[in-house]
Motif scaffolding. Structure first.
Motif, short mmCIF file in Angstrom:
data_model
loop_
_atom_site.label_atom_id
_atom_site.label_comp_id
_atom_site.label_asym_id
_atom_site.label_seq_id
_atom_site.Cartn_x
_atom_site.Cartn_y
_atom_site.Cartn_z
N LEU A 98 -74.38 -31.88 -39.49
CA LEU A 98 -75.11 -31.94 -40.75
C LEU A 98 -76.13 -33.07 -40.81
CD1 LEU A 98 -72.28 -31.22 -43.36
CD2 LEU A 98 -74.03 -29.64 -42.52
N ILE A 99 -76.03 -34.01 -39.86
CA ILE A 99 -76.92 -35.18 -39.94
C ILE A 99 -77.93 -35.26 -38.81
CG2 ILE A 99 -75.23 -36.53 -41.22
CD1 ILE A 99 -74.53 -37.97 -38.62
N ARG A 100 -77.84 -34.39 -37.82
CA ARG A 100 -78.81 -34.44 -36.74
C ARG A 100 -79.98 -33.49 -37.04
NH1 ARG A 100 -75.64 -31.17 -31.89
NH2 ARG A 100 -75.18 -29.28 -33.09
N PRO A 101 -81.17 -33.85 -36.57
CA PRO A 101 -82.34 -32.99 -36.80
C PRO A 101 -82.20 -31.66 -36.07
CG PRO A 101 -83.00 -35.22 -36.18
CD PRO A 101 -81.55 -35.12 -35.92
N LEU A 102 -82.59 -30.60 -36.72
CA LEU A 102 -82.59 -29.26 -36.13
C LEU A 102 -83.99 -28.67 -36.24
CD1 LEU A 102 -79.28 -27.86 -37.68
CD2 LEU A 102 -79.58 -28.85 -35.40
N ARG A 103 -84.17 -27.55 -35.62
CA ARG A 103 -85.41 -26.78 -35.76
C ARG A 103 -85.04 -25.31 -35.95
NH1 ARG A 103 -90.08 -29.91 -36.54
NH2 ARG A 103 -90.09 -31.63 -35.06
N LEU A 104 -86.03 -24.53 -36.33
CA LEU A 104 -85.84 -23.08 -36.43
C LEU A 104 -86.45 -22.42 -35.20
CD1 LEU A 104 -86.71 -22.53 -40.19
CD2 LEU A 104 -84.44 -22.65 -39.14
N ALA A 105 -85.80 -21.38 -34.74
CA ALA A 105 -86.26 -20.66 -33.56
C ALA A 105 -87.65 -20.07 -33.81
CB ALA A 105 -85.28 -19.55 -33.21
N PRO A 106 -88.44 -19.86 -32.75
CA PRO A 106 -89.78 -19.28 -32.93
C PRO A 106 -89.77 -17.90 -33.57
CG PRO A 106 -89.55 -20.25 -30.74
CD PRO A 106 -88.18 -20.26 -31.36
N SER A 107 -88.63 -17.22 -33.51
CA SER A 107 -88.54 -15.87 -34.08
C SER A 107 -88.22 -15.87 -35.57
CB SER A 107 -87.47 -15.08 -33.33
OG SER A 107 -86.21 -15.75 -33.39
N VAL A 108 -88.07 -17.05 -36.17
CA VAL A 108 -87.73 -17.14 -37.59
C VAL A 108 -89.00 -17.24 -38.43
CG1 VAL A 108 -86.55 -18.50 -39.38
CG2 VAL A 108 -85.53 -18.25 -37.10
N PHE A 109 -89.08 -16.40 -39.44
CA PHE A 109 -90.20 -16.41 -40.38
C PHE A 109 -89.65 -16.23 -41.79
CE2 PHE A 109 -92.03 -15.16 -36.39
CZ PHE A 109 -93.30 -15.73 -36.38
N TRP A 110 -90.46 -16.52 -42.77
CA TRP A 110 -90.05 -16.30 -44.16
C TRP A 110 -91.28 -16.15 -45.04
CZ3 TRP A 110 -89.51 -20.86 -41.52
CH2 TRP A 110 -90.23 -21.97 -41.99
N ILE A 111 -91.12 -15.42 -46.12
CA ILE A 111 -92.19 -15.29 -47.11
C ILE A 111 -91.57 -15.40 -48.49
CG2 ILE A 111 -93.62 -13.84 -45.61
CD1 ILE A 111 -92.86 -11.46 -47.39
N GLU A 112 -92.33 -15.93 -49.43
CA GLU A 112 -91.93 -15.95 -50.84
C GLU A 112 -92.62 -14.79 -51.54
OE1 GLU A 112 -89.94 -17.62 -52.76
OE2 GLU A 112 -89.37 -19.43 -51.66
N SER A 113 -91.89 -14.07 -52.34
CA SER A 113 -92.47 -12.94 -53.06
C SER A 113 -91.99 -12.92 -54.50
CB SER A 113 -92.07 -11.62 -52.37
OG SER A 113 -92.54 -10.50 -53.12
N ALA A 114 -92.84 -12.47 -55.38
CA ALA A 114 -92.47 -12.30 -56.78
C ALA A 114 -91.69 -11.00 -57.00
CB ALA A 114 -93.72 -12.30 -57.66
N TYR A 115 -91.46 -10.26 -55.91
CA TYR A 115 -90.79 -8.96 -55.98
C TYR A 115 -89.60 -8.94 -55.02
CZ TYR A 115 -95.40 -8.08 -57.90
OH TYR A 115 -96.55 -8.16 -58.65
N PRO A 116 -88.65 -8.02 -55.22
CA PRO A 116 -87.53 -7.88 -54.29
C PRO A 116 -88.00 -7.19 -53.01
CG PRO A 116 -87.38 -6.20 -55.98
CD PRO A 116 -88.54 -7.08 -56.37
N VAL A 117 -88.78 -7.91 -52.24
CA VAL A 117 -89.55 -7.30 -51.16
C VAL A 117 -88.68 -6.72 -50.06
CG1 VAL A 117 -89.89 -9.51 -49.97
CG2 VAL A 117 -91.54 -7.68 -49.64
N THR A 118 -87.56 -7.37 -49.74
CA THR A 118 -86.70 -6.81 -48.69
C THR A 118 -86.06 -5.50 -49.16
OG1 THR A 118 -84.77 -8.09 -49.42
CG2 THR A 118 -86.19 -9.10 -47.74
N GLN A 119 -85.76 -5.42 -50.46
CA GLN A 119 -85.16 -4.20 -50.99
C GLN A 119 -86.19 -3.07 -51.08
OE1 GLN A 119 -82.66 -4.83 -54.54
NE2 GLN A 119 -82.83 -7.02 -54.15
N ILE A 120 -87.42 -3.40 -51.46
CA ILE A 120 -88.47 -2.39 -51.51
C ILE A 120 -88.73 -1.85 -50.10
CG2 ILE A 120 -90.91 -1.97 -52.01
CD1 ILE A 120 -90.72 -4.18 -54.14
N HIS A 121 -88.75 -2.75 -49.14
CA HIS A 121 -88.96 -2.34 -47.75
C HIS A 121 -87.85 -1.41 -47.28
CE1 HIS A 121 -88.66 -3.00 -43.32
NE2 HIS A 121 -89.97 -2.85 -43.40
N ALA A 122 -86.61 -1.78 -47.57
CA ALA A 122 -85.47 -0.95 -47.16
C ALA A 122 -85.49 0.40 -47.87
CB ALA A 122 -84.17 -1.69 -47.45
#
Length: 243
Positions: free
Chosen positions: A138-162
């Motif tokens: 919990l105290i050591r620095p980490l990174r996110l893998a190159p395959s990790v992405f994220w977006i903020e949306s005002a809509y339930p975008v993952t549910q609309i996509h599904a």
């Protein structure tokens, strides 16, 4: 004849065949050029159809085909990597007048594009659940893998996509869509709005314990950490950072 004139003629089915195009015998090649022009348009439309299946499902095949014809003429590829064609497609949808009544479409397109980015991203050695049991996890620095992405949306975008691809009807409101890739196929998971603050902090090298302090009150930390671990999202800070 300039290269830009040639490209403009290739992308516009109503444009005349550029002057000066001849075969080895000096004869005009209008028929050949028209075949080539059609093949280019078909290839770009197929790339968009493959890259944005939910958008195609939401709009219908006929409308999608006509709309992508407009898009490809205004936004020709800038890279030879045809699998990632469509980077500007979400912005195009946002400004396309016939779709003003569907304001969630650009975010669905953004989600589909980052799913493809995740698929083609570099591999990385993810930290295992056992490694996270270490007292200093919990105290050591980490990174996110190159395959990790994220977006903020005002809509339930993952549910609309599904839902567009045969899933249940969407419910709820805005969300942070997290994209992870444990093996070959990326997965999109919806979390409460504001969860991106945690992801941004993690990717900047903030220890997990501190990054979690930025989580929105509605975030289920157990589900979030499970998604990160099962999605192979966390890597050592010595490895390449997500861009």
């Amino acid at each position: 004849m300039t290269q830009s004139a040639f490209i403009a003629a290739v992308l516009d089915p109503d444009a005349p065949v550029p002057m000066g195009l001849t075969d080895a015998s000096g004869h005009p090649v209008a028929a050949r050029f028209n075949v080539y022009r059609n093949n280019v348009a078909v290839s770009l439309k197929e790339a968009l159809s493959s890259g944005f299946p939910a958008i195609k499902s939401l709009l219908g095949a006929a409308f999608f085909d006509a709309m992508t014809g407009v898009y490809l003429r205004a936004h020709p590829p800038k890279s030879p990597r045809l699998a990632l064609y469509g980077e500007t497609f979400p912005e195009f949808l946002a400004g396309f007048e016939p779709l003003r009544h569907l304001p969630y479409l650009p975010d669905v397109a953004r989600l589909e594009y980052v799913l493809h980015q995740s698929y083609h991203a570099a591999d990385a050695t993810a930290l295992t659940a056992d490694a996270m049991q270490n007292p200093d996890a919990l105290i050591r620095p980490l990174r996110l893998a190159p395959s990790v992405f994220w977006i903020e949306s005002a809509y339930p975008v993952t549910q609309i996509h599904a839902a567009a691809l045969g899933g249940s009807n969407p419910t709820g409101g805005g969300e942070t869509a997290l994209i992870t890739r444990a093996a070959f196929d990326p997965v999109a998971t919806g979390f409460p709005p504001g969860t991106s603050a945690v992801l941004t902090a993690l990717n900047a090298g903030t220890p997990l314990g501190e990054a979690i302090d930025l989580a929105p009150a509605a975030l289920d930390l157990s589900a979030f950490l499970c998604a990160l671990l099962t999605g192979g999202a966390l890597i050592s800070s010595q490895d390449s950072a997500h861009v």
